[in-house]
Scaffold this motif. Structure first.
Motif, PDB file in Angstrom:
ATOM      1  N   GLY A 464      43.054   5.230 -57.330  1.00  0.00           N
ATOM      2  CA  GLY A 464      44.007   5.227 -58.287  1.00  0.00           C
ATOM      3  C   GLY A 464      43.268   5.174 -59.670  1.00  0.00           C
ATOM      4  N   LYS A 465      43.082   4.441 -60.427  1.00  0.00           N
ATOM      5  CA  LYS A 465      41.962   4.272 -61.365  1.00  0.00           C
ATOM      6  C   LYS A 465      41.051   3.615 -61.147  1.00  0.00           C
ATOM      7  N   PRO A 466      40.089   4.374 -60.622  1.00  0.00           N
ATOM      8  CA  PRO A 466      38.674   3.611 -60.177  1.00  0.00           C
ATOM      9  C   PRO A 466      38.031   2.833 -61.424  1.00  0.00           C
ATOM     10  N   ASN A 467      37.358   1.690 -60.727  1.00  0.00           N
ATOM     11  CA  ASN A 467      36.276   0.900 -61.638  1.00  0.00           C
ATOM     12  C   ASN A 467      35.096   1.494 -62.117  1.00  0.00           C
ATOM     13  N   PRO A 468      35.150   1.766 -63.430  1.00  0.00           N
ATOM     14  CA  PRO A 468      33.686   2.545 -63.917  1.00  0.00           C
ATOM     15  C   PRO A 468      32.643   2.028 -63.724  1.00  0.00           C
ATOM     16  N   HIS A 469      32.581   0.340 -63.517  1.00  0.00           N
ATOM     17  CA  HIS A 469      31.239  -0.318 -63.480  1.00  0.00           C
ATOM     18  C   HIS A 469      30.990  -0.710 -61.943  1.00  0.00           C
ATOM     19  N   ARG A 470      31.845  -0.058 -61.239  1.00  0.00           N
ATOM     20  CA  ARG A 470      31.483  -0.178 -59.533  1.00  0.00           C
ATOM     21  C   ARG A 470      29.951   0.281 -59.309  1.00  0.00           C
ATOM     22  N   THR A 471      29.420  -0.369 -58.115  1.00  0.00           N
ATOM     23  CA  THR A 471      28.371   0.317 -57.654  1.00  0.00           C
ATOM     24  C   THR A 471      28.421   1.852 -57.333  1.00  0.00           C
ATOM     25  N   LYS A 472      27.167   2.533 -57.447  1.00  0.00           N
ATOM     26  CA  LYS A 472      27.506   3.943 -56.856  1.00  0.00           C
ATOM     27  C   LYS A 472      26.517   4.314 -55.655  1.00  0.00           C
ATOM     28  N   HIS A 473      26.246   3.155 -54.979  1.00  0.00           N
ATOM     29  CA  HIS A 473      25.377   3.488 -53.936  1.00  0.00           C
ATOM     30  C   HIS A 473      26.040   2.544 -52.859  1.00  0.00           C
ATOM     31  N   TRP A 474      26.274   3.053 -51.403  1.00  0.00           N
ATOM     32  CA  TRP A 474      27.007   2.401 -50.413  1.00  0.00           C
ATOM     33  C   TRP A 474      26.295   2.694 -49.175  1.00  0.00           C
ATOM     34  N   TRP A 475      25.858   1.559 -48.333  1.00  0.00           N
ATOM     35  CA  TRP A 475      25.388   1.570 -47.123  1.00  0.00           C
ATOM     36  C   TRP A 475      26.298   0.826 -46.221  1.00  0.00           C
ATOM     37  N   ILE A 476      27.238   1.617 -45.272  1.00  0.00           N
ATOM     38  CA  ILE A 476      28.175   1.084 -44.560  1.00  0.00           C
ATOM     39  C   ILE A 476      27.939   1.359 -43.046  1.00  0.00           C
ATOM     40  N   ARG A 477      27.928   0.270 -42.347  1.00  0.00           N
ATOM     41  CA  ARG A 477      27.691   0.205 -40.753  1.00  0.00           C
ATOM     42  C   ARG A 477      28.676  -0.466 -39.951  1.00  0.00           C
ATOM     43  N   LEU A 478      28.915   0.007 -38.725  1.00  0.00           N
ATOM     44  CA  LEU A 478      29.488  -0.841 -37.835  1.00  0.00           C
ATOM     45  C   LEU A 478      29.319  -0.268 -36.324  1.00  0.00           C
ATOM     46  N   GLY A 479      29.899  -0.922 -35.171  1.00  0.00           N
ATOM     47  CA  GLY A 479      29.657  -0.640 -34.026  1.00  0.00           C
ATOM     48  C   GLY A 479      31.112   0.329 -33.514  1.00  0.00           C
ATOM     49  N   THR A 480      30.622   1.110 -32.420  1.00  0.00           N
ATOM     50  CA  THR A 480      31.997   1.819 -32.103  1.00  0.00           C
ATOM     51  C   THR A 480      32.583   0.889 -31.285  1.00  0.00           C
ATOM     52  N   LYS A 481      32.203  -0.281 -30.622  1.00  0.00           N
ATOM     53  CA  LYS A 481      33.044  -1.011 -29.674  1.00  0.00           C
ATOM     54  C   LYS A 481      33.422  -2.229 -30.519  1.00  0.00           C
ATOM     55  N   ASP A 482      33.287  -2.195 -31.659  1.00  0.00           N
ATOM     56  CA  ASP A 482      33.715  -3.222 -32.496  1.00  0.00           C
ATOM     57  C   ASP A 482      35.486  -3.124 -32.688  1.00  0.00           C
ATOM     58  N   SER A 483      36.178  -3.962 -32.172  1.00  0.00           N
ATOM     59  CA  SER A 483      37.738  -4.016 -32.242  1.00  0.00           C
ATOM     60  C   SER A 483      38.078  -5.357 -33.063  1.00  0.00           C
ATOM     61  N   ASP A 484      37.323  -5.880 -33.851  1.00  0.00           N
ATOM     62  CA  ASP A 484      37.639  -6.845 -34.678  1.00  0.00           C
ATOM     63  C   ASP A 484      38.665  -6.220 -36.040  1.00  0.00           C
ATOM     64  N   THR A 485      38.449  -4.963 -36.116  1.00  0.00           N
ATOM     65  CA  THR A 485      39.365  -4.393 -37.124  1.00  0.00           C
ATOM     66  C   THR A 485      39.612  -3.110 -36.803  1.00  0.00           C
ATOM     67  N   SER A 486      40.182  -2.218 -37.584  1.00  0.00           N
ATOM     68  CA  SER A 486      40.229  -0.617 -37.270  1.00  0.00           C
ATOM     69  C   SER A 486      39.004  -0.007 -37.673  1.00  0.00           C
ATOM     70  N   HIS A 487      38.872   1.212 -37.184  1.00  0.00           N
ATOM     71  CA  HIS A 487      37.524   1.981 -37.499  1.00  0.00           C
ATOM     72  C   HIS A 487      37.931   2.731 -39.011  1.00  0.00           C
ATOM     73  N   THR A 488      39.251   2.710 -39.102  1.00  0.00           N
ATOM     74  CA  THR A 488      39.849   3.339 -40.258  1.00  0.00           C
ATOM     75  C   THR A 488      39.403   2.599 -41.674  1.00  0.00           C
ATOM     76  N   VAL A 489      39.218   1.381 -41.661  1.00  0.00           N
ATOM     77  CA  VAL A 489      38.919   0.513 -42.783  1.00  0.00           C
ATOM     78  C   VAL A 489      37.547   0.664 -43.438  1.00  0.00           C
ATOM     79  N   SER A 490      36.560   0.833 -42.634  1.00  0.00           N
ATOM     80  CA  SER A 490      35.214   1.413 -43.087  1.00  0.00           C
ATOM     81  C   SER A 490      35.353   2.870 -43.449  1.00  0.00           C
ATOM     82  N   ALA A 491      35.850   3.711 -42.559  1.00  0.00           N
ATOM     83  CA  ALA A 491      35.753   5.025 -42.905  1.00  0.00           C
ATOM     84  C   ALA A 491      36.809   5.410 -44.351  1.00  0.00           C
ATOM     85  N   ASN A 492      37.818   4.573 -44.507  1.00  0.00           N
ATOM     86  CA  ASN A 492      38.506   4.834 -45.654  1.00  0.00           C
ATOM     87  C   ASN A 492      37.763   4.411 -47.006  1.00  0.00           C
ATOM     88  N   LEU A 493      37.035   3.240 -46.776  1.00  0.00           N
ATOM     89  CA  LEU A 493      35.978   2.686 -47.760  1.00  0.00           C
ATOM     90  C   LEU A 493      34.936   3.617 -48.152  1.00  0.00           C
TER      91      LEU A 493
END
Length: 538
Positions: A464-493
């Motif tokens: 939408g209207k992104p926050n201009p003061h957000r971080t500009k560097h992202w390190w995101i990790r998870l395991g392929t067998k992690d079913s605590d949430t959907s894989h789409t959550v991290s991928a969307n982020l």
């Protein structure tokens, strides 16, 4: 300003202190542990109030390092604390590494939260770096190779937080210790959590208390520029599961005025709460859309008992996910195109799952690779690359972790129901779907919930209207067998941040579960790279 209350914190994994020697003027102590306005100088960092400790830390390559560091313990980071047991932070500053004096003037600052399950997290009883953690956790540390759920499920299971990660060999990973051994300054903040209740029965750690506390801690650090060692403009956050969600939110929502009144109420410092970079492992976030995402991902998978969940409910939730995903209008990485419920399986396989399996298999010996492929015939190995279908991948993962709905449980038993409690009400529905399933079609969410949900979700700050003061560097990790949430959550982020031109380093660990961290050394190197940091000696 310190605290006198006993926190009952069990130190999470990592290398234990092998020797300790006290020097300096001593760590801070005292304080009542009760709410109230602190003295005028309460938000001034006392650079002389430390204990000198020495420890041996094994780095990600297996090399041991003797690290002498200054440990500043249990510093209350707000002027009007609600509970000093949780609203305090520890600071660790390396002085000598393997006998060589270290200059930390311009060093990056690792801001390592240890929140798990949105539970309260305290560093008050820590005896050294990497010693804080979420409280009230059943069972203790994760066992080798597996990390339990850090989001409360219907069974009430929760996990350790950001200092309780597990590497590919089943050993414990402590990013604070690895950062200290690399010459970084380490700040470990505590935060209120969803289970805290006072004598009147009021839940005072429910949303958005945790993110408000972490922002206040960042403000404390930044307001003490020149007093706290390190570069306060190069703060890199880290966290796992709920802690990963909060790390993501901290990065996405930097300096948002939406939190100003809440921060003022607890006496936060008058400073920026923006951070430089975010490290997030298996973030449990985007909670108001998590039930639909979960069913899209895991709806056909059996439960641990071998049964299937209510497929009618699962189908309705999958439909909700399709509508939500379409509304985001996100494009996949590497020119994939617009992500939809129809093509997300193809995207996950192509962008994340097959590359993850390929890295894993390529690292095996020929004999071990042959054995693995013989046991996992859904994978086709050709030309040094793994290929498989989404259906084959789901079958390989096996049992889903949670029932349905996974987050806004019909019976209010999920930890997230507690997270969105209010006043003396322990748990509430936070989605119309679950509320109306139990209360009827005309029921309405409590009027405060839309704003509270917004404050707990990084996605609105990136779309939408992104926050201009957000971080500009992202390190995101998870395991392929992690079913605590959907894989789409991290991928969307990752897709949302990438669409804004931010630097995104996102990958999945093959065959790893919740809480996995198989490349901690690479994260430490990534911090040095993005901050342009070169270790300095004195």
């Amino acid at each position: 300003m310190g605290i006198g209350a006993t926190a009952g914190v069990a130190a999470a994994g990592g290398i234990a202190l092998t020797a300790q020697a006290s020097s300096g003027t001593g760590a801070s102590s005292g304080g009542s542990g009760a709410a109230g306005v602190a003295s005028p100088d309460a938000l001034t960092f006392d650079k002389d109030a430390y204990t000198t400790l020495t420890t041996t830390i094994t780095d990600a390559d297996g090399a041991d390092h003797e690290v002498e560091y200054r440990f500043y313990k249990a510093i209350t980071y707000v002027a009007a604390p609600v509970d000093e047991k949780y609203q305090c932070l520890n600071v660790s500053v390396p002085v000598r590494i393997d006998g060589t004096a270290v200059d930390t003037t311009d060093a990056p600052i690792l801001f390592a939260n240890s929140v798990g399950g949105y539970m309260p997290s305290s560093v008050a009883d820590a005896t050294g770096v990497g010693g804080g953690g979420a409280t009230g956790m059943p069972g203790g540390s994760p066992s080798a190779g597996t990390a339990p759920s850090a989001s409360s499920s219907a069974s009430g299971e929760v996990a350790s937080g950001g200092n309780g990660m597990v590497n590919a060999q089943g050993g414990m990973v402590s990013l604070p210790k690895l950062a200290l051994a690399a010459g970084y300054v380490v700040v470990e903040p505590g935060a209120r959590g969803r289970t805290l209740v006072d004598a009147d029965g009021t839940y005072y750690g429910v949303a958005p208390a945790a993110i408000v506390d972490l922002k206040a801690a960042v403000r404390y650090v930044r307001s003490n520029k020149g007093r706290i060692p390190g570069d306060v403009d190069r703060i890199v956050s880290s966290g796992t599961s709920a802690g990963g969600a909060l790390s993501s939110l901290l990065g996405a929502s930097g300096d948002s005025p939406l939190y100003d009144k809440l921060l003022a109420a607890i006496g936060a410092a008058d400073a920026s709460d923006a951070i430089f970079a975010t490290g997030a492992w298996c973030p449990i976030t985007d909670l108001e859309h998590a039930d639909g995402a979960y069913e899209w991902n895991w709806g056909s998978n059996p439960t641990s008992s071998g049964s299937t969940v209510d497929q009618a409910v699962s189908k309705e939730l999958r439909s909700q996910f399709a509508e939500y995903q379409a509304s985001l209008r996100l494009k996949g990485l590497n020119g994939f195109g617009t992500l939809t419920a129809r093509n997300y399986d193809e995207y996950l396989v192509r962008q994340y799952m097959e590359p993850s399996a390929t890295r894993y298999l390529a690292a095996l010996s020929d004999a071990d690779r042959t054995t693995y492929l013989a046991a996992n015939t859904f994978i086709t190995w050709s030309g040094g690359r793994a290929r498989f279908s989404w259906a084959g991948f789901l079958t390989h993962v096996g049992a889903r972790k949670k029932s349905t709905p996974a987050f806004d449980a019909f019976d209010l038993s999920a930890g997230e129901n507690n997270l969105f409690g209010k006043g003396t009400t322990k748990a509430r529905h936070f989605t119309l779907y679950s509320l109306r399933h139990e209360s009827g079609g005309s029921a309405r969410l409590d009027s405060d919930l839309p704003a509270t949900l917004h404050l707990m979700n990084p996605m609105p700050f990136l779309t939408g209207k992104p926050n201009p003061h957000r971080t500009k560097h992202w390190w995101i990790r998870l395991g392929t067998k992690d079913s605590d949430t959907s894989h789409t959550v991290s991928a969307n982020l990752a897709a949302a941040a990438n669409a804004l031109g931010d630097e995104v380093d996102h990958l999945y660990y093959w065959d790893e579960g919740h809480g996995a961290n198989s490349d901690p050394g690479d994260f430490i190197k990534w911090v040095a790279k993005i901050t342009n940091h070169t270790p300095k000696t004195r």
